[in-house]
Design an enzyme around this catalytic site. Structure first.
Site, PDB file in Angstrom:
ATOM      1  N   ASN A  15       0.863  -1.188   0.000  1.00  0.00           N
ATOM      2  CA  ASN A  15       0.000   0.000   0.000  1.00  0.00           C
ATOM      3  C   ASN A  15       0.897   1.236   0.000  1.00  0.00           C
ATOM      4  OD1 ASN A  15      -1.892   1.998   0.399  1.00  0.00           O
ATOM      5  ND2 ASN A  15      -2.275   1.503   2.550  1.00  0.00           N
TER       6      ASN A  15
ATOM      7  N   LYS B 209       0.003   4.235  -0.319  1.00  0.00           N
ATOM      8  CA  LYS B 209      -0.710   5.428   0.162  1.00  0.00           C
ATOM      9  C   LYS B 209      -0.499   6.563  -0.863  1.00  0.00           C
ATOM     10  CE  LYS B 209       0.084   3.751   4.782  1.00  0.00           C
ATOM     11  NZ  LYS B 209       0.012   4.018   6.193  1.00  0.00           N
TER      12      LYS B 209
ATOM     13  N   HIS C 278      -9.540   1.291   5.163  1.00  0.00           N
ATOM     14  CA  HIS C 278      -8.245   1.561   5.806  1.00  0.00           C
ATOM     15  C   HIS C 278      -8.462   2.583   6.925  1.00  0.00           C
ATOM     16  CE1 HIS C 278      -4.147   2.879   6.460  1.00  0.00           C
ATOM     17  NE2 HIS C 278      -3.764   1.751   5.899  1.00  0.00           N
TER      18      HIS C 278
ATOM     19  N   GLU D  22      -6.906   5.088   7.806  1.00  0.00           N
ATOM     20  CA  GLU D  22      -6.748   6.502   7.401  1.00  0.00           C
ATOM     21  C   GLU D  22      -8.016   7.013   6.724  1.00  0.00           C
ATOM     22  OE1 GLU D  22      -3.087   5.911   5.280  1.00  0.00           O
ATOM     23  OE2 GLU D  22      -2.087   5.496   7.195  1.00  0.00           O
TER      24      GLU D  22
ATOM     25  N   GLU E 184      -5.097  -4.632  11.138  1.00  0.00           N
ATOM     26  CA  GLU E 184      -4.109  -3.562  11.238  1.00  0.00           C
ATOM     27  C   GLU E 184      -4.387  -2.733  12.491  1.00  0.00           C
ATOM     28  OE1 GLU E 184      -2.272  -2.652   7.250  1.00  0.00           O
ATOM     29  OE2 GLU E 184      -4.019  -1.375   7.364  1.00  0.00           O
TER      30      GLU E 184
ATOM     31  N   GLY F 219       2.790   2.501  10.961  1.00  0.00           N
ATOM     32  CA  GLY F 219       3.820   3.530  10.809  1.00  0.00           C
ATOM     33  C   GLY F 219       4.533   3.912  12.094  1.00  0.00           C
TER      34      GLY F 219
ATOM     35  N   SER G 113       3.641  -1.787  10.542  1.00  0.00           N
ATOM     36  CA  SER G 113       5.096  -1.781  10.791  1.00  0.00           C
ATOM     37  C   SER G 113       5.775  -3.093  10.409  1.00  0.00           C
ATOM     38  CB  SER G 113       5.392  -1.421  12.262  1.00  0.00           C
ATOM     39  OG  SER G 113       4.978  -0.095  12.518  1.00  0.00           O
TER      40      SER G 113
HETATM   41  C1  PEP Z   1      -0.806   0.577   6.443  1.00  0.00           C
HETATM   42  O1  PEP Z   1      -0.970   1.788   6.511  1.00  0.00           O
HETATM   43  O2  PEP Z   1      -1.688  -0.139   5.953  1.00  0.00           O
HETATM   44  C2  PEP Z   1       0.425   0.012   6.973  1.00  0.00           C
HETATM   45  C3  PEP Z   1       0.466  -1.260   7.214  1.00  0.00           C
HETATM   46  O3  PEP Z   1       1.466   0.896   7.161  1.00  0.00           O
HETATM   47  P1  PEP Z   1       2.931   0.573   7.727  1.00  0.00           P
HETATM   48  O4  PEP Z   1       3.396  -0.723   7.119  1.00  0.00           O
HETATM   49  O5  PEP Z   1       3.768   1.744   7.284  1.00  0.00           O
HETATM   50  O6  PEP Z   1       2.805   0.472   9.203  1.00  0.00           O
END
Ligand code: PEP
Length: 254
Positions: A19, A21, A106, A108, A173, A179, A215
């Protein structure tokens, strides 16, 4: 997901979703596509890879999908099929552009765009109508976890999502892990996946594909992917570095 022949044994397929983003440029997307086309023979047979770039770069990555080494996904679709919805992109347009998957819900989108549970269910339906496989993201905040509300939150986010899904991917998630460099332990993820699978099976979705996201890096991916309960990973930040993402994809080799 099925099995593939590994060295001397059957190995389960695992799904790797990148992803991006709202990151990248045309030249970044071109270089990324060239990297994966050049390294396509390094993608192990157990790996199903999905790239979800910003919508405007889907066509730039189309060559990867056409080469057969990966699939494409869209990061978001409209709740409506078509019409006067300025700025929106429909599931049908994503399908026509070569996508086979669509991320939905998601954190976000839930947080910054106030996406509701009913918006999310409408988007799942739009994706399915267009023949796309939904990748539904769910997860609790740090406060909800500390208050012991995690199970309740996940149950709410998973309620009635599988009613019509022929194939459903769900990415667990935890919001506090996205992040931040923090992750749940593999044992916690395994337990949560078991509970989510039971909730989905009770809705008639007998074989959901369950991913972990938050992460994930080349240094920790194997810890999660060796678990039977984990069918793959959704990767944000680390998917923006081609070599790091390829290392994540290859982490179960050998
Ligand atoms: C995400 O935003 O779906 C995600 C998994 O981000 P990150 O791997 O950067 O934590």
């Amino acid at each position: 997901m099925g099995n593939v022949e590994g060295k001397g044994s059957l190995r389960r397929r695992k799904l790797f979703v990148a992803n991006w983003k709202m990151n990248g440029t045309t030249s970044f997307a071109e270089a990324y596509a060239t990297f994966f086309l050049t390294h396509r023979s390094s993608v192990p047979p157990y790996a199903e890879v999905v790239f979800c770039p910003p919508t405007l770069y889907i066509s730039t990555l189309r060559g990867i999908a056409e080469s057969g080494c990966a699939f494409l996904g869209v990061q978001n679709v409209a709740t409506e099929k078509q019409g006067a919805f300025t700025g929106e992109v429909s599931a049908m347009m994503a399908a026509e552009s070569g996508c086979q998957y669509g991320i939905v819900g998601h954190s976000e989108r839930r947080r910054f765009y106030q996406e509701s549970e009913s918006d999310i269910r409408a988007k799942i339906l739009r994706l399915e109508e267009a023949g796309l496989i939904p990748i539904l993201c769910v997860g609790e905040t740090e406060e909800q976890r500390a208050a012991g509300q995690m199970r309740e939150v996940l149950a709410q986010q998973l309620k009635d999502v599988a009613s019509s899904a022929s194939r459903l991917v769900v990415a667990y998630e935890p919001i506090w892990a996205i992040g931040t460099g923090k992750t749940p332990t593999p044992a916690e993820i395994g337990q949560t996946h078991q509970e989510m699978r039971a909730l989905l099976q009770a809705q008639g979705c007998s074989t959901p594909t369950l991913l972990y996201g938050g992460s994930v890096t080349a240094a920790n991916a194997r810890d999660f992917l060796v678990l039977d309960e984990v069918d793959g990973v959704l990767v944000g930040g680390a998917s923006l570095q081609e070599t790091e993402f390829l290392a994540i994809i290859r982490c179960l080799e050998g």
